[in-house]
Write a protein that holds these residues in place. Structure first.
Motif, PDB file in Angstrom:
ATOM      1  N   GLU A   1       0.829  -1.212   0.000  1.00  0.00           N
ATOM      2  CA  GLU A   1       0.000   0.000   0.000  1.00  0.00           C
ATOM      3  C   GLU A   1       0.864   1.264   0.000  1.00  0.00           C
ATOM      4  N   VAL A   2       1.959   1.212   0.755  1.00  0.00           N
ATOM      5  CA  VAL A   2       2.871   2.366   0.808  1.00  0.00           C
ATOM      6  C   VAL A   2       3.420   2.637  -0.594  1.00  0.00           C
ATOM      7  N   THR A   3       3.765   1.583  -1.312  1.00  0.00           N
ATOM      8  CA  THR A   3       4.296   1.736  -2.670  1.00  0.00           C
ATOM      9  C   THR A   3       3.241   2.348  -3.587  1.00  0.00           C
ATOM     10  N   ARG A   4       2.004   1.893  -3.440  1.00  0.00           N
ATOM     11  CA  ARG A   4       0.917   2.431  -4.267  1.00  0.00           C
ATOM     12  C   ARG A   4       0.779   3.943  -4.028  1.00  0.00           C
ATOM     13  N   VAL A   5       0.783   4.339  -2.760  1.00  0.00           N
ATOM     14  CA  VAL A   5       0.653   5.768  -2.430  1.00  0.00           C
ATOM     15  C   VAL A   5       1.852   6.551  -2.972  1.00  0.00           C
ATOM     16  N   ALA A   6       3.044   5.991  -2.805  1.00  0.00           N
ATOM     17  CA  ALA A   6       4.258   6.690  -3.250  1.00  0.00           C
ATOM     18  C   ALA A   6       4.225   6.915  -4.759  1.00  0.00           C
ATOM     19  N   ARG A   7       3.751   5.930  -5.496  1.00  0.00           N
ATOM     20  CA  ARG A   7       3.697   6.053  -6.971  1.00  0.00           C
ATOM     21  C   ARG A   7       2.734   7.148  -7.389  1.00  0.00           C
ATOM     22  N   ALA A   8       1.645   7.305  -6.622  1.00  0.00           N
ATOM     23  CA  ALA A   8       0.619   8.284  -6.998  1.00  0.00           C
ATOM     24  C   ALA A   8       0.970   9.695  -6.519  1.00  0.00           C
ATOM     25  N   ALA A   9       1.859   9.796  -5.547  1.00  0.00           N
ATOM     26  CA  ALA A   9       2.158  11.110  -4.952  1.00  0.00           C
ATOM     27  C   ALA A   9       2.937  11.973  -5.945  1.00  0.00           C
TER      28      ALA A   9
ATOM     29  N   ALA B   1      12.087   2.422   4.557  1.00  0.00           N
ATOM     30  CA  ALA B   1      12.678   1.074   4.499  1.00  0.00           C
ATOM     31  C   ALA B   1      12.066   0.255   3.355  1.00  0.00           C
ATOM     32  N   VAL B   2      11.043   0.788   2.688  1.00  0.00           N
ATOM     33  CA  VAL B   2      10.382   0.044   1.604  1.00  0.00           C
ATOM     34  C   VAL B   2      11.213   0.186   0.316  1.00  0.00           C
ATOM     35  N   ALA B   3      11.675  -0.937  -0.205  1.00  0.00           N
ATOM     36  CA  ALA B   3      12.597  -0.928  -1.354  1.00  0.00           C
ATOM     37  C   ALA B   3      12.030  -0.160  -2.550  1.00  0.00           C
ATOM     38  N   GLU B   4      10.736  -0.353  -2.841  1.00  0.00           N
ATOM     39  CA  GLU B   4      10.146   0.305  -4.021  1.00  0.00           C
ATOM     40  C   GLU B   4      10.091   1.817  -3.836  1.00  0.00           C
ATOM     41  N   VAL B   5       9.873   2.260  -2.596  1.00  0.00           N
ATOM     42  CA  VAL B   5       9.872   3.705  -2.321  1.00  0.00           C
ATOM     43  C   VAL B   5      11.269   4.265  -2.581  1.00  0.00           C
ATOM     44  N   ARG B   6      12.268   3.549  -2.133  1.00  0.00           N
ATOM     45  CA  ARG B   6      13.649   4.006  -2.337  1.00  0.00           C
ATOM     46  C   ARG B   6      13.979   4.057  -3.827  1.00  0.00           C
ATOM     47  N   GLU B   7      13.551   3.045  -4.546  1.00  0.00           N
ATOM     48  CA  GLU B   7      13.812   3.000  -5.981  1.00  0.00           C
ATOM     49  C   GLU B   7      13.222   4.236  -6.671  1.00  0.00           C
ATOM     50  N   LEU B   8      11.970   4.508  -6.331  1.00  0.00           N
ATOM     51  CA  LEU B   8      11.270   5.657  -6.924  1.00  0.00           C
ATOM     52  C   LEU B   8      11.983   6.963  -6.601  1.00  0.00           C
ATOM     53  N   LEU B   9      12.305   7.138  -5.312  1.00  0.00           N
ATOM     54  CA  LEU B   9      12.888   8.413  -4.886  1.00  0.00           C
ATOM     55  C   LEU B   9      14.331   8.567  -5.349  1.00  0.00           C
ATOM     56  N   VAL B  10      15.076   7.473  -5.390  1.00  0.00           N
ATOM     57  CA  VAL B  10      16.457   7.574  -5.891  1.00  0.00           C
ATOM     58  C   VAL B  10      16.439   7.992  -7.363  1.00  0.00           C
ATOM     59  N   ALA B  11      15.498   7.441  -8.133  1.00  0.00           N
ATOM     60  CA  ALA B  11      15.394   7.827  -9.552  1.00  0.00           C
ATOM     61  C   ALA B  11      15.077   9.315  -9.671  1.00  0.00           C
ATOM     62  N   LEU B  12      14.152   9.785  -8.840  1.00  0.00           N
ATOM     63  CA  LEU B  12      13.784  11.205  -8.869  1.00  0.00           C
ATOM     64  C   LEU B  12      14.966  12.078  -8.433  1.00  0.00           C
ATOM     65  N   GLN B  13      15.681  11.620  -7.416  1.00  0.00           N
ATOM     66  CA  GLN B  13      16.853  12.373  -6.944  1.00  0.00           C
ATOM     67  C   GLN B  13      17.896  12.488  -8.058  1.00  0.00           C
ATOM     68  N   ARG B  14      18.144  11.372  -8.743  1.00  0.00           N
ATOM     69  CA  ARG B  14      19.153  11.409  -9.810  1.00  0.00           C
ATOM     70  C   ARG B  14      18.714  12.332 -10.946  1.00  0.00           C
ATOM     71  N   GLU B  15      17.419  12.362 -11.191  1.00  0.00           N
ATOM     72  CA  GLU B  15      16.907  13.245 -12.243  1.00  0.00           C
ATOM     73  C   GLU B  15      17.140  14.711 -11.853  1.00  0.00           C
ATOM     74  N   LEU B  16      16.820  15.040 -10.593  1.00  0.00           N
ATOM     75  CA  LEU B  16      16.999  16.422 -10.127  1.00  0.00           C
ATOM     76  C   LEU B  16      18.477  16.807 -10.130  1.00  0.00           C
ATOM     77  N   ILE B  17      19.317  15.876  -9.725  1.00  0.00           N
ATOM     78  CA  ILE B  17      20.762  16.147  -9.679  1.00  0.00           C
ATOM     79  C   ILE B  17      21.293  16.308 -11.104  1.00  0.00           C
ATOM     80  N   GLY B  18      20.847  15.445 -12.002  1.00  0.00           N
ATOM     81  CA  GLY B  18      21.270  15.520 -13.406  1.00  0.00           C
ATOM     82  C   GLY B  18      20.898  16.860 -14.014  1.00  0.00           C
TER      83      GLY B  18
END
Ligand code: DC
Length: 240
Positions: free
Chosen positions: A61-69, A107-124
């Motif tokens: 459920e946390v992953t679902r919310v994170a994807r929609a946020a 601690a949710v792996a999918e949340v980290r995956e999503l946010l790390v991708a976004l972080q790399r995009e912002l940094i890029g």
């Protein structure tokens, strides 16, 4: 003369209460750089989870919310700000409800995956502009930007960190007491360092800076020396 400016990325990791946010913002401002607070991203997703009435321990459920946020991060070190679904949430993400739940969400792996991708995009994106970027978090030097020009691991004793958090809460108008803040600091240290995915740890090539006996100015001075010694400052040598 040209203003001294940062080139590339400074990664600033470490546990909470080390003065990391204050010092990262000051460093970025002094070096004409942008700033990214990755902790604010985990906090904003946590706020979305709480608003949705989802259990922070329910990874699906946390992953679902994170994807929609919809997250939007300000990168001005003087006024960073974070928006969730179009509204500013800077104040709300610092409150006790979010602070109490953020370790479970991060601690949710999918949340980290999503946010790390976004972080790399912002940094890029930031790397296409002059001035570099100061990025703070827990896994910046180890995961997000392993080739950062400078990696700093900022530490301080748990007592000093709890005292700072309590003072910060008081100055922000939040109720808190030293004993419960100390317990919270230790609880979050254990959760952040003990999680399976991207636990808080010092990168092998990070420089450790212990801020237990230093004020913000003392830490900032050390960081500026480090940035300069790595040749990461362009313009008229000397950042302060
Ligand atoms: O820096 P902070 O206290 O605002 O961070 C909030 C939480 O987010 C913290 O408990 C750990 C998590 N976090 C993370 O897991 N990875 C990051 N890069 C930044 C923060």
């Amino acid at each position: 003369m040209a203003q001294a400016r940062l080139r590339g990325v400074v990664a600033l990791d470490g546990p909470s209460g080390t003065g990391k946010s204050t010092v990262s913002r000051k460093l970025a401002a002094a070096l004409g750089a942008t700033y990214l607070d990755t902790g604010a991203m985990y906090r904003a997703v946590t706020l979305a989870v709480l608003r949705a009435g989802v259990d922070p321990a329910d990874a699906v459920e946390v992953t679902r919310v994170a994807r929609a946020a919809e997250l939007s991060m300000g990168t001005d070190p003087l006024a960073p700000g974070v928006r969730l679904d179009g509204a500013e949430v800077e104040g709300e993400i610092r409150g006790p409800e979010v602070t109490g739940a953020v370790s479970a969400v991060s601690a949710v792996a999918e949340v980290r995956e999503l946010l790390v991708a976004l972080q790399r995009e912002l940094i890029g994106r930031a790397m296409t502009e002059p001035g570099g970027m100061v990025v703070e978090g827990r896994d910046i030097g180890t995961v997000v930007v392993p080739d950062a020009g400078l990696k700093v691991y900022l530490t301080a004793s748990a007592e000093a960190r709890a005292a700072r958090r309590t003072a910060q809460d008081a100055s922000d108008g939040r109720r808190s007491d030293l004993r419960s803040t100390h317990a919270d600091v230790q609880r979050r240290d254990a959760l952040d360092s003990g999680r399976k995915v991207a636990p808080l740890r010092q990168a092998d090539d990070a420089v450790e800076v212990d801020s237990t006996d230093l004020d913000i100015h003392g830490v900032l001075e050390q960081l500026i020396k480090l940035v300069e010694s790595r040749g990461l400052v362009t313009g008229d040598g000397g950042a302060v």
